[in-house]
Write a protein that holds these residues in place. Structure first.
Motif, short mmCIF file in Angstrom:
data_model
loop_
_atom_site.label_atom_id
_atom_site.label_comp_id
_atom_site.label_asym_id
_atom_site.label_seq_id
_atom_site.Cartn_x
_atom_site.Cartn_y
_atom_site.Cartn_z
N LEU A 100 -1.22 15.51 4.41
CA LEU A 100 -1.09 16.64 5.83
C LEU A 100 -2.22 16.91 5.54
O LEU A 100 -3.51 16.76 6.60
N VAL A 101 -2.91 17.69 4.81
CA VAL A 101 -4.03 18.60 5.17
C VAL A 101 -4.77 17.53 5.15
O VAL A 101 -6.33 17.02 5.56
N GLU A 102 -4.81 16.34 4.00
CA GLU A 102 -5.60 15.49 3.70
C GLU A 102 -6.21 14.68 4.85
O GLU A 102 -7.44 14.42 4.77
N ARG A 103 -5.27 14.09 5.49
CA ARG A 103 -5.22 13.56 6.63
C ARG A 103 -6.16 13.84 7.87
O ARG A 103 -7.11 13.66 8.87
N ALA A 104 -5.44 15.29 8.18
CA ALA A 104 -6.38 15.89 8.62
C ALA A 104 -8.07 16.14 8.56
O ALA A 104 -9.32 16.47 9.56
N MET A 105 -8.31 16.73 7.12
CA MET A 105 -9.61 16.20 6.64
C MET A 105 -10.16 16.03 6.87
O MET A 105 -11.53 15.70 7.02
N GLN A 106 -9.45 14.27 7.03
CA GLN A 106 -10.49 13.11 6.49
C GLN A 106 -10.79 12.69 8.49
O GLN A 106 -11.37 12.64 8.61
N ALA A 107 -9.94 13.19 9.60
CA ALA A 107 -9.85 13.24 10.69
C ALA A 107 -10.46 14.03 11.54
O ALA A 107 -11.67 13.83 12.18
N HIS A 108 -11.04 15.22 10.77
CA HIS A 108 -12.48 16.23 11.05
C HIS A 108 -13.02 16.09 9.97
O HIS A 108 -13.12 17.55 9.45
N ALA A 109 -14.26 15.51 9.41
CA ALA A 109 -14.74 15.67 8.78
C ALA A 109 -15.43 16.50 9.03
O ALA A 109 -16.56 17.01 7.86
N SER A 110 -16.35 16.91 10.51
CA SER A 110 -17.93 17.69 10.73
C SER A 110 -16.61 18.66 10.71
O SER A 110 -17.78 19.54 11.25
N ALA A 111 -15.76 19.16 10.72
CA ALA A 111 -15.05 20.45 11.46
C ALA A 111 -15.23 21.57 10.01
O ALA A 111 -14.37 21.98 9.41
N THR A 112 -15.62 22.93 10.75
CA THR A 112 -16.00 23.96 9.53
C THR A 112 -14.62 24.17 9.32
O THR A 112 -14.84 24.29 8.04
N ILE A 113 -13.91 24.82 9.93
CA ILE A 113 -12.84 25.70 9.31
C ILE A 113 -11.74 23.89 8.38
O ILE A 113 -11.31 25.10 7.32
N VAL A 114 -11.90 23.26 8.84
CA VAL A 114 -10.97 22.34 8.47
C VAL A 114 -11.59 22.47 7.02
O VAL A 114 -10.40 22.08 6.93
N GLN A 115 -12.94 22.28 7.02
CA GLN A 115 -13.23 21.41 5.67
C GLN A 115 -13.58 22.57 4.65
O GLN A 115 -13.38 22.49 3.96
N ARG A 116 -13.42 24.06 5.38
CA ARG A 116 -14.05 25.12 4.46
C ARG A 116 -12.12 25.32 4.12
O ARG A 116 -12.37 25.54 2.51
N ILE A 117 -10.68 25.47 4.91
CA ILE A 117 -10.08 26.25 4.23
C ILE A 117 -9.20 24.54 3.60
O ILE A 117 -8.73 25.28 2.71
N GLY A 118 -9.45 23.67 3.87
CA GLY A 118 -8.48 22.39 3.65
C GLY A 118 -8.99 22.61 1.90
O GLY A 118 -7.56 22.25 1.57
N PRO A 119 -9.51 22.53 1.84
CA PRO A 119 -9.79 22.19 0.03
C PRO A 119 -8.75 23.05 -0.54
O PRO A 119 -8.68 23.23 -1.62
N LYS A 120 -9.41 24.98 -0.18
CA LYS A 120 -8.14 25.39 -0.78
C LYS A 120 -6.87 25.70 -0.52
O LYS A 120 -6.04 26.29 -1.73
N LEU A 121 -6.52 24.86 0.52
CA LEU A 121 -5.35 24.92 0.62
C LEU A 121 -4.89 24.10 0.15
O LEU A 121 -3.17 24.02 -0.84
N LEU A 122 -5.07 22.10 -0.27
CA LEU A 122 -5.04 21.75 -1.37
C LEU A 122 -4.81 22.66 -2.62
O LEU A 122 -3.80 21.99 -3.61
N ASP A 123 -5.85 23.27 -3.27
CA ASP A 123 -6.24 23.72 -4.24
C ASP A 123 -4.75 24.95 -4.30
O ASP A 123 -4.19 24.39 -5.76
N ILE A 124 -4.85 25.12 -3.95
CA ILE A 124 -2.95 26.44 -4.21
C ILE A 124 -1.94 25.24 -3.90
O ILE A 124 -1.16 26.04 -4.65
N LEU A 125 -1.91 23.99 -3.42
CA LEU A 125 -0.63 23.64 -3.16
C LEU A 125 0.03 22.59 -4.19
O LEU A 125 0.55 22.33 -4.59
N GLN A 126 -1.63 22.77 -4.91
CA GLN A 126 -0.97 21.38 -6.48
C GLN A 126 -0.25 22.40 -7.27
O GLN A 126 -0.54 23.39 -7.70
N PRO A 127 0.92 21.92 -8.49
CA PRO A 127 1.90 22.80 -8.59
C PRO A 127 1.09 22.90 -10.34
O PRO A 127 -0.02 21.79 -10.58
N LYS A 128 0.75 24.27 -10.48
CA LYS A 128 0.39 24.86 -11.94
C LYS A 128 0.51 24.00 -13.27
O LYS A 128 1.77 24.68 -12.67
#
Length: 128
Positions: A100-128
């Motif tokens: 869902l985060v990836e889909r939202a990032m695609q849907a809002h490719a020029s949105a500042t907050i989504v594009q700033r927080i999205g990669p950080k959120l995806l990084d946190i969500l990646q299993p370590k």
């Protein structure tokens, strides 16, 4: 002290109930997610908010209002704060949150907050 009062008066459950009753309202969803994001800043708050059922509610808001930038901004904020706890990452991932985060990032490719927080959120969500 005010934050503890919100929890003691069942404020999180009341907001989640409102979000559940008004799923079609982007206004209710973004205000609800804003409340959750702002309230879940400390570990104990994140635990309380997640245990109240916030994670599935935030993800439902994201999916139902994928095209609404304000909803996505606050959903990202709520998920980002909740994802600070590893067990919440597991829940978010199990419910399809990363997708869902990836889909939202695609849907809002020029949105500042989504594009700033999205990669950080995806990084946190990646299993370590």
């Amino acid at each position: 002290a005010a934050r503890r009062i919100i929890f003691s008066l069942d404020g999180v459950h009341r907001v989640l109930q409102g979000m559940g009753r008004h799923t079609a309202s982007s206004l209710v969803q973004y205000k609800g997610c804003a409340f959750l994001a702002n309230l879940a800043t400390q570990t104990w708050e994140q635990e309380e908010v997640a245990s109240a059922g916030a994670i599935p509610m935030v993800l439902r808001a994201m999916e139902a209002h994928l095209g609404e930038l304000e909803v996505q901004d606050y959903c990202f904020g709520a998920l980002y704060n909740l994802a600070q706890q590893p067990e919440h990452c597991t829940s978010i991932n199990a419910l399809g949150g990363a997708s869902l985060v990836e889909r939202a990032m695609q849907a809002h490719a020029s949105a500042t907050i989504v594009q700033r927080i999205g990669p950080k959120l995806l990084d946190i969500l990646q299993p370590k």
